[in-house]
Design a protein around this motif. Sequence first.
Motif, mmCIF file in Angstrom:
data_model
loop_
_atom_site.group_PDB
_atom_site.id
_atom_site.type_symbol
_atom_site.label_atom_id
_atom_site.label_comp_id
_atom_site.label_asym_id
_atom_site.label_seq_id
_atom_site.Cartn_x
_atom_site.Cartn_y
_atom_site.Cartn_z
ATOM 1 N N ALA A 1 0.826 -1.206 0.000
ATOM 2 C CA ALA A 1 0.000 0.000 0.000
ATOM 3 C C ALA A 1 0.860 1.257 0.000
ATOM 4 C CB ALA A 1 -0.931 -0.018 1.212
ATOM 5 N N ALA A 2 1.908 1.282 0.845
ATOM 6 C CA ALA A 2 2.775 2.455 0.922
ATOM 7 C C ALA A 2 3.521 2.683 -0.386
ATOM 8 C CB ALA A 2 3.763 2.301 2.079
ATOM 9 N N LEU A 3 4.011 1.607 -0.993
ATOM 10 C CA LEU A 3 4.727 1.745 -2.264
ATOM 11 C C LEU A 3 3.773 2.162 -3.387
ATOM 12 C CD1 LEU A 3 7.177 -1.303 -2.112
ATOM 13 C CD2 LEU A 3 7.665 1.109 -1.651
ATOM 14 N N GLY A 4 2.537 1.672 -3.348
ATOM 15 C CA GLY A 4 1.546 2.105 -4.329
ATOM 16 C C GLY A 4 1.257 3.592 -4.210
ATOM 17 N N ASP A 5 1.126 4.081 -2.973
ATOM 18 C CA ASP A 5 0.936 5.521 -2.756
ATOM 19 C C ASP A 5 2.127 6.312 -3.280
ATOM 20 O OD1 ASP A 5 -1.454 4.941 -1.516
ATOM 21 O OD2 ASP A 5 -0.661 5.137 0.520
ATOM 22 N N MET A 6 3.318 5.793 -3.056
ATOM 23 C CA MET A 6 4.529 6.485 -3.480
ATOM 24 C C MET A 6 4.607 6.585 -5.006
ATOM 25 S SD MET A 6 8.510 5.544 -2.607
ATOM 26 C CE MET A 6 8.124 5.408 -0.860
ATOM 27 N N ILE A 7 4.281 5.491 -5.693
ATOM 28 C CA ILE A 7 4.338 5.492 -7.154
ATOM 29 C C ILE A 7 3.299 6.453 -7.724
ATOM 30 C CG2 ILE A 7 3.971 4.074 -9.199
ATOM 31 C CD1 ILE A 7 5.149 1.721 -7.618
#
Length: 217
Positions: free
Chosen positions: A202-208
């Motif tokens: 979830a955090a990496l998806g938000d970052m991308i």
Amino acid sequence: MNTLQARRTDAPRRARLVAGLSALAILSACSVVSRPDAAMLYDLGPLRTQASSSTQTSQPPTSLPPLSIADVQVPAWLDSSLIFYRLNYANEQQPRPYAQARWSMPPGQLLQQHLKSRLAAAGGAVLSPSAAAANVPVLRIEADDFTQIFSSPTQSTGQVSLRASVFRERTLIAQRSFVRQAPAPAADAGGGVRALAGASDAALGDMIAWLATLNLK
């Protein structure tokens, strides 16, 4: 007659010898199981898609400009293969490691590997700092937290806290923090790993999704 008596006398000795060897073998097997290198190994699992990740809400972009990914930095206490948890109901200032569970590599490397896969899946080109051209933006990430947090003996969540900074040369273009939590399905190391994998995705998806909003070209 003497030979028969000798055989009868040796039989109990042989039985004791066999029993002793069996006990020794059992103890040796137990010692192997309890060795640190016999601990269960975990990673973040396969790459999850938007449809399969229940904790991710940001829609990944279809394309991204080339990025250079620096090594993910973590605090010294997280820079190992240990899996940490906190008992917030007892002492939230004390991170504790699981005794018989390990990451397959330190969390910083796991996150970097997963991020590269996510960026590639989103259509971005991922370059190492040594191979990138001078004008290619550099993404630097600091992981402030990567732990399983227990609110009670039976309830816990995986918490991932990341801070992303984008540089061009030595100029800071943008910076943002991302914090995500995911519930653990079980109050053990396996449950914590699944929760941390979900929170990481979830955090990496938000970052991308955030990177896609920046003018990096």
